[in-house]
Write an enzyme that holds these catalytic residues in place. Sequence first.
Site, PDB file in Angstrom:
ATOM      1  N   SER A 165      -3.220  23.584 -33.701  1.00  0.00           N
ATOM      2  CA  SER A 165      -4.129  24.148 -32.731  1.00  0.00           C
ATOM      3  C   SER A 165      -3.715  23.881 -31.282  1.00  0.00           C
ATOM      4  O   SER A 165      -4.353  24.392 -30.361  1.00  0.00           O
ATOM      5  CB  SER A 165      -5.536  23.593 -32.935  1.00  0.00           C
ATOM      6  OG  SER A 165      -5.513  22.198 -32.850  1.00  0.00           O
TER       7      SER A 165
ATOM      8  N   LYS B 152      -4.322  19.192 -23.287  1.00  0.00           N
ATOM      9  CA  LYS B 152      -5.073  20.113 -24.148  1.00  0.00           C
ATOM     10  C   LYS B 152      -6.550  20.053 -23.783  1.00  0.00           C
ATOM     11  O   LYS B 152      -7.069  18.986 -23.428  1.00  0.00           O
ATOM     12  CB  LYS B 152      -4.856  19.683 -25.600  1.00  0.00           C
ATOM     13  CG  LYS B 152      -5.456  20.604 -26.645  1.00  0.00           C
ATOM     14  CD  LYS B 152      -5.027  20.124 -28.039  1.00  0.00           C
ATOM     15  CE  LYS B 152      -5.614  20.993 -29.138  1.00  0.00           C
ATOM     16  NZ  LYS B 152      -5.274  20.505 -30.470  1.00  0.00           N
TER      17      LYS B 152
ATOM     18  N   SER C 226      -1.759  19.614 -35.937  1.00  0.00           N
ATOM     19  CA  SER C 226      -1.979  20.442 -34.761  1.00  0.00           C
ATOM     20  C   SER C 226      -1.022  20.241 -33.609  1.00  0.00           C
ATOM     21  O   SER C 226      -1.022  21.034 -32.679  1.00  0.00           O
ATOM     22  CB  SER C 226      -3.404  20.227 -34.237  1.00  0.00           C
ATOM     23  OG  SER C 226      -4.318  20.721 -35.177  1.00  0.00           O
TER      24      SER C 226
END
Lengths: 527, 132
Positions: free
Chosen positions: A171, A76, A195
């Site tokens: 997210s 990420k 997330s």
Amino acid sequence: MLGRTLREVSVALKQGQITPTELCRKCLSLIQKTKFLNAYITVSEEVALKQAEESEKRYKQGQSLGILDGIPVAVKDNFSTSGIQTTCASNMLKGYIPPFNATVVQKLLDQGALLMGKTNLDEFAMGSGSTDGAFGPVKNPWSYSKQYQEQRRPQSNRKREGTDWLIAGGSSGGSAAAVSAFTCFAALGSDTGGSTRNPAAHCGLVGFKPSYGLVSRHGLIPLVNSMDVPGILTRCVDDTAIVLGVLAGHDPKDSTTVQDPVKPFTVPSLSDVSKLCIGIPKEYLVPELSSEVRSLWSKAADLFESAGAKVIEVSLPHTSYSIVCYHVLCTAEVASNMARFDGLEYGHRCDVNMSTEAMYAATRREGFNDVVRGRILSGNFFLLKENYENYFIKAQKVRRLIANDFVNVFNSGVDILLTPTTLSEAVPFLEFIKEDNRTRSAQDDIFTQAVNMAGLPAVSMPAALSTQGLPIGLQFIGHAFCDQKLLTVAKWFEKQVQFPVLQLQGLMDDCSSVFENETLPSVSVKQ
Amino acid sequence: MSARALWLAFRSGLGGRQAFSTKGSGRITVEVIEHLERLALVDFGSREAVARLEKAIAFADRLREVDTDGVEPMESVLEDRCLYLRSDNVAEGNCAEELLQNSRQVVEEYFVAPPGNISLPKLGEQESFQHS
């Protein structure tokens, strides 16, 4: 090959059925073909190929570093990666190239993993849809699946072709889309309020949140220091355990990691669940829960009961306040953590030069989006002298009550809690953006964020497809630092459920070379 | 007129200590807005942003319903453990060049900053200030 489990591919690499370079090229090719998903912000092609070359040398000499050697992974984009742009999907850090690797990234690289690229997210990991980043939203690969295309409800007012795709969740939506679309075998996400688990549920993946303190946060650009953990996204529990075994352990660079010794482990195959006690928190049965998720939750509970486990209803009385508490604590810590972005030492800098304050203010106005600015301002409000006691300290007290709720339930003999992960299956993007980020986060984080406040390990497991052919996930929560036990139960569940593999329309025909004309392997767990 | 100019005109038109008339708690006075913007060095930018803050505060007000008598605030879930402290020896460093590379304005080994000790101007003056 790309649809196989990590362990299977590792064996194939060792046996020479495929080389790391071939594997790398296949993944890079698929990343290109699935570009429309917008899962990746940066594809580190050269780096990956170089790593593949080195891995190949090692395999030739019979000196592979381990199971992860030569395995494509994605990270990420809020983890620092040396020499590779790290943006947190924000204009503030566009073009920022860290001079170091986050500890978890370094650990993966030390095991020989190939870094395919940095995945897309909500700006600074704030959001539950991966829709609010500076590089655009992430599309859920299941929007294009055979399962969804065949079973979806027909649209009465048929929207323009290509605009009715679904959100990937957030997210860590980019990481989830990357793994779900077979472009890599594992991806790192971060989990502050759900997330990692939220997009895992929407993309049909195993989304694992370790206990707070088990995995190092050094190099993870912080959102809420007391709740952030790196998360792991994979297509099966065995793969999660492999990655966790590499990542877990004390890091001298992160003093919030515990010093207990940690060893890599293989998840045992549980055959007998009769000694297990599963708790069903009654406060999680909220009216907003979709009937499909509710019935799946109930079926899962029945599954455990009919296998001999004890399944009981439990109470976490402060559940309804946990989202409020999280909101206050999160914005307060965000206000503090975002203060470092002033344009002086790194990141975006505007041209205003009248004074430092004017420069900071203008830089931050240009660099942050509305969501981030909103949270900073809210956080500063709650931290004002006149509000500190009533909001911030109060929220910290409520946090203790919430954490104690879990302690009490676990002390009464419950091993694992079983809850939904999300309120419903993934929704279309156009519907999702009808409400603002804060409202959506408050709605979507409801089942996941109490876990972050208590620092417990949790995992979202794909349970079944909805009537529209979309994944629905269920969450398992374990005792602090009993991550292994949690994964053991999750693996048992995975075996019972036999969740179907994503069948990507169109891509299947294009990528016949990628999938080697084989019938898609099912993600069944080997004994 | 730019959006920002419109916004500033709107706010200065509010006058002195008048509170926002929204359905929120009504505690977001212009003073509070200025104070927050000064502290955060981030601006609201629009009326919607202020409304969102009001909603956020109203949401947070629900915490009052919880009885926290005798409860200690919790700062960290690892509160019953000792943080790891390493010995106070220099183990790494000498990376000035690497660190300087990320900055937009450097001179030799210095980060270049505009002059400090100049506070942000008040509301009405800001528009001209930014564009001067």
